[in-house]
Design an enzyme around this catalytic site. Structure first.
Site, mmCIF file in Angstrom:
data_model
loop_
_atom_site.group_PDB
_atom_site.id
_atom_site.type_symbol
_atom_site.label_atom_id
_atom_site.label_comp_id
_atom_site.label_asym_id
_atom_site.label_seq_id
_atom_site.Cartn_x
_atom_site.Cartn_y
_atom_site.Cartn_z
ATOM 1 N N ARG A 113 0.818 -1.221 0.000
ATOM 2 C CA ARG A 113 0.000 0.000 0.000
ATOM 3 C C ARG A 113 0.852 1.273 0.000
ATOM 4 O O ARG A 113 0.453 2.294 0.538
ATOM 5 C CB ARG A 113 -0.961 0.002 1.198
ATOM 6 C CG ARG A 113 -1.940 -1.151 1.235
ATOM 7 C CD ARG A 113 -2.877 -1.144 0.034
ATOM 8 N NE ARG A 113 -3.746 -2.316 0.063
ATOM 9 C CZ ARG A 113 -3.497 -3.470 -0.535
ATOM 10 N NH1 ARG A 113 -2.374 -3.618 -1.229
ATOM 11 N NH2 ARG A 113 -4.323 -4.473 -0.456
ATOM 12 N N SER A 121 -11.974 0.305 1.990
ATOM 13 C CA SER A 121 -11.254 -0.205 3.161
ATOM 14 C C SER A 121 -10.635 0.963 3.913
ATOM 15 O O SER A 121 -9.819 1.698 3.352
ATOM 16 C CB SER A 121 -10.168 -1.189 2.726
ATOM 17 O OG SER A 121 -10.737 -2.306 2.085
ATOM 18 N N GLU A 159 -6.058 3.859 5.816
ATOM 19 C CA GLU A 159 -5.617 3.688 4.424
ATOM 20 C C GLU A 159 -5.919 4.914 3.555
ATOM 21 O O GLU A 159 -5.048 5.341 2.788
ATOM 22 C CB GLU A 159 -6.271 2.443 3.816
ATOM 23 C CG GLU A 159 -5.809 2.159 2.402
ATOM 24 C CD GLU A 159 -6.243 0.818 1.881
ATOM 25 O OE1 GLU A 159 -6.488 0.713 0.672
ATOM 26 O OE2 GLU A 159 -6.336 -0.131 2.673
#
Length: 337
Positions: free
Chosen positions: A163, A239, A332
């Site tokens: 990520r 998410s 995130e």
């Protein structure tokens, strides 16, 4: 160029004050023009795609938001067993997946139904169901704000990790405007069972034997539609927490405490959604933000009116998980600031 635009209207979590300026980027020339305007007026600039993985703050943004609208998908190179395509940053990623899987190309089929644009995909090296975008990226075309030139960054220069990339971590954050990305896709089926847990369960439950790119896409899209809210209808940002990465030493301790750990792209990972659910938070509401009762990794904005509400909810959830498991949850979605 528009002025005083509510960031809540540009992001799927639907929070945030006003952006002082918003400039749509429809062609390459618009990029340099927008950055020159920002520099001439002493303003910061922020690049925004569909707003699906971005959070606005209450104070708004005192600079220029560059709204990416560059479109197009083209073939770069074709070989007997593979093909390289180039997709421009404003293309919706799922549309690109739809096009490629319909032609039986594989490599991004598990990324089906992820909201967001092609330009956003390399920034956080998005991934799902055993695939991540860095697996297929060959290069990223960018506008370099430092040199005011268009450059091509190889995959290696993008410094992809879990990520993360050069675009969201390190000294180069904010330096590059992503114009397009090139993907090397295989012709025919590549994904094979056993699959990621929820995908494998779907395969088992429906006794599926067709693992073609197009059918993988259909299965993933079905799973996501049952678990994840459509951000066009329900305010959320996908998410909300990254999965927790563990060192090899931490894995033993996790197993001893009954916490499931699996390998994801060579990393030891604990599902943050599992931690949130086991902490008893699934379906709970905090300050107008509800933990989804279908997928605990999702936060839904049911009644929150401000970023301050979101901040309080995030702090509450992370504190509860920390006290129960000793793991720190990390957000995130990026924030416009």
């Amino acid at each position: 160029m528009k002025q005083n635009v509510p960031i809540s209207s540009l992001t799927t979590m639907r929070l945030g004050g006003e952006a002082r300026f918003v400039q749509e980027i429809n062609k390459l020339e618009d990029i340099d023009t927008a950055y020159q305007f920002a520099e001439a007026n002493g303003l910061p600039a922020f690049v925004l795609g569909s707003g699906a993985n971005t959070i606005g703050r209450d104070e708004g943004y005192k600079g220029v938001i560059l709204l990416v609208k560059l479109r197009g998908v083209e073939v770069v190179t074709e070989r007997p067993e593979s093909i390289i395509i180039k997709a421009y940053a404003g293309e919706i990623l799922d549309n690109v997946v739809k096009i490629t899987t319909s032609k039986k190309y594989s490599g991004i089929e598990a990324l089906s139904a992820i909201p967001g644009t092609v330009g956003a995909a390399p920034v956080q090296n998005i991934g799902a169901y055993g695939q991540q975008i860095s697996d297929v990226i060959t290069e990223v075309e960018v506008y370099d704000t430092k040199t005011r030139q268009i450059r091509t960054l190889s995959k290696a220069k993008c410094n992809f990790g879990y990520r993360e990339s050069i675009f969201n971590k390190g000294v180069a954050v904010g330096r590059y405007f992503i114009i397009a990305a090139s993907f090397n896709l295989a012709k025919g089926q590549t994904l094979q069972p056993p699959f990621y847990t929820s995908l494998q369960k779907y395969v088992n439950d429906h006794q599926i034997t067709d693992f073609s790119p197009e059918n993988i896409r259909k299965m993933v899209a079905k799973i996501r539609s049952e678990k994840l809210p459509d951000p066009k209808i329900i305010a959320s940002s996908g998410s909300f927490f990254k999965n927790v990465q563990l060192t090899d030493d931490e894995v033993e301790k996790a197993h001893a405490n009954g916490i499931p750990v699996w390998q994801e792209n060579g990393k030891n990972v604990v599902n943050s959604g599992w931690l949130i659910e086991q902490a008893g938070l699934k379906g709970k509401e905090f300050y107008g933000m509800r933990v989804s009762d279908k997928a605990a990794l999702i936060l839904i904005n049911e009644a929150a009116k401000s970023y301050a509400d979101l901040s309080l909810a995030r702090a509450k959830i992370t504190d509860i998980v920390w006290k129960k498991f000793g793991f720190v949850l990390e957000q995130e979605p990026v924030e416009i600031k």
